[in-house]
Design an enzyme around this catalytic site. Structure first.
Site, mmCIF file in Angstrom:
data_model
loop_
_atom_site.group_PDB
_atom_site.id
_atom_site.type_symbol
_atom_site.label_atom_id
_atom_site.label_comp_id
_atom_site.label_asym_id
_atom_site.label_seq_id
_atom_site.Cartn_x
_atom_site.Cartn_y
_atom_site.Cartn_z
ATOM 1 N N THR A 54 44.345 29.063 41.121
ATOM 2 C CA THR A 54 44.638 27.739 40.567
ATOM 3 C C THR A 54 44.913 26.772 41.713
ATOM 4 O OG1 THR A 54 46.910 28.540 40.371
ATOM 5 C CG2 THR A 54 45.578 28.524 38.369
ATOM 6 N N ASP A 99 42.425 38.119 41.312
ATOM 7 C CA ASP A 99 42.992 36.965 40.626
ATOM 8 C C ASP A 99 44.194 36.483 41.428
ATOM 9 O OD1 ASP A 99 43.133 35.069 38.683
ATOM 10 O OD2 ASP A 99 43.908 36.389 37.116
ATOM 11 N N LYS A 140 37.580 31.703 34.694
ATOM 12 C CA LYS A 140 37.310 32.316 35.996
ATOM 13 C C LYS A 140 37.102 33.832 35.843
ATOM 14 C CE LYS A 140 41.087 30.326 37.855
ATOM 15 N NZ LYS A 140 41.511 29.253 36.943
ATOM 16 N N THR A 141 37.978 34.469 35.094
ATOM 17 C CA THR A 141 37.840 35.919 34.885
ATOM 18 C C THR A 141 36.569 36.218 34.089
ATOM 19 O OG1 THR A 141 40.248 36.055 34.811
ATOM 20 C CG2 THR A 141 39.043 37.992 34.066
ATOM 21 N N ARG A 152 40.622 29.030 26.647
ATOM 22 C CA ARG A 152 41.638 30.033 26.310
ATOM 23 C C ARG A 152 42.590 29.487 25.240
ATOM 24 N NH1 ARG A 152 45.065 31.826 31.151
ATOM 25 N NH2 ARG A 152 43.224 33.040 31.698
#
Ligand code: ADE
Length: 334
Positions: free
Chosen positions: A162, A111, A66-67, A221
């Site tokens: 999330t 975020d 997402k980032t 990640r």
């Protein structure tokens, strides 16, 4: 300004190496194909109209990019990006000072947007919709002041969460683009690992790539984190070459099992099976019994265990499936 700096750096600091593996453009970004195709259209359309990109909400489990995607949006739109996290903005004034610094077309990335306090969220409504904000002036300690409406430069809000379900309806409704990020398949993860290995300048054999991909819980990640740790083992034990044997050895030392499950996953599953006869068990009781936070289990661990069919969420609680019993070597008795 000091306050503002603090807010800006509240995002977990990334190492240079993490920065260097991050893809910079949609072209380099692997996976999430339909989202990517749509974003390409929205970007091109906004650019043709000389307009800002509509507000974007990205949701899904942690670590899926997402980032990374929001950095890419800024790159593709040739704009700046400001990054903050929801819980770090405690007062409406904090958000107002951030909004004041935005230049036309900038991206504001929030975020964990579901953790934005309600009174802060309310500032966003008019900022998103009309590029205006209500600011309190005068008065003391929030008393006796009056509200003035000030303009904000047209900007794009990118929210990441999330838990899309935890967003209030008025906030959710103000996003023009709402997209869910999905877990990556092994082939996509393999491409990501190969790319990262190239950026990090490490040699990795083909069967090793596939093995890391298989054990990364569908999550770039995790794949990149495992790759960096395995590289250390390869450097010390195998002249820097990552072979399948080195992967197996390193992941055994890291307590990552042959499906990529870590110690928390295993404690979670064993907790249901051993202490609650396979369930159903309420999340709270289960979390207490294995000393984990309910939100961590719900946001980080359960989505993957559900995805691979090891856990079902029923109205009466969590249930371990026959597949989970088999993986852990228990006899299934229902
Ligand atoms: N690194 C992390 N996520 C990635 C992705 N989706 N594509 C390419 N590299 C990545």
């Amino acid at each position: 300004m000091e306050d503002f700096d603090r807010l800006m750096t509240s995002q977990v600091l990334q190492t240079d190496e993490e920065e260097s593996i991050r893809p910079q453009s949609l072209e380099e970004y692997i996976g999430q194909d339909s989202l990517k195709e749509n974003l390409k259209i929205y970007i091109q359309a906004a650019q043709q109209r000389n307009d800002v990109l509509d507000h974007v909400l990205l949701y899904g489990p942690p670590g899926l990019g997402k980032t990374t995607l929001s950095y890419i949006l800024a790159h593709e739109m040739h704009t700046n990006i400001k990054i903050v996290t929801g819980p770090s903005i405690s007062k409406p004034g904090d958000l107002c000072s951030i909004l004041t610094t935005l230049e036309a077309g900038d991206i504001l990335f929030i975020d964990e947007i579901h953790r934005l306090p309600k009174i802060v969220e309310e500032v966003l409504y008019s900022a998103m919709e009309d590029f205006e904000m209500d600011v309190m002036v005068g008065g003391e300690n929030g008393q006796g002041g009056r509200s003035v409406r000030l303009p904000v430069c047209p900007f794009t809000l990118v929210g990441a969460t999330t838990r899309a379900g935890d967003l209030s309806a008025p906030l959710r409704d103000r996003f023009g683009i709402i997209s869910k990020l999905e877990y990556y398949n092994e082939q996509q993860l393999s491409r990501i690992i190969l790319r990262s290995a190239r950026v990090l300048n490490v040699k990795i054999e083909e069967d090793a790539v596939i093995e890391v991909a298989r054990r990364s819980r569908g999550t770039p990640r995790i794949a990149n984190r495992l790759l960096r740790r395995i590289r250390d083992f390869a450097q010390v034990l195998n002249n820097g070459v990552i072979s399948k044997m080195i992967v197996d050895e390193a992941l055994a030392k890291l307590h990552v099992d042959n499906l990529g499950l870590d110690e928390v996953d295993i404690r979670y599953l064993k907790g249901i099976i051993e202490r609650f006869h396979g369930g159903p068990v309420g999340l709270e009781a289960l979390a207490n019994s294995i000393s984990e936070e309910t939100t961590t289990l719900e946001d980080v661990y359960e989505p993957y265990l559900i995805q691979i069919g090891f856990v079902n969420r029923t109205s009466r609680g969590r249930v371990a499936t026959e597949k989970a019993y088999a993986h852990l070597g228990y006899a299934f008795e229902k």
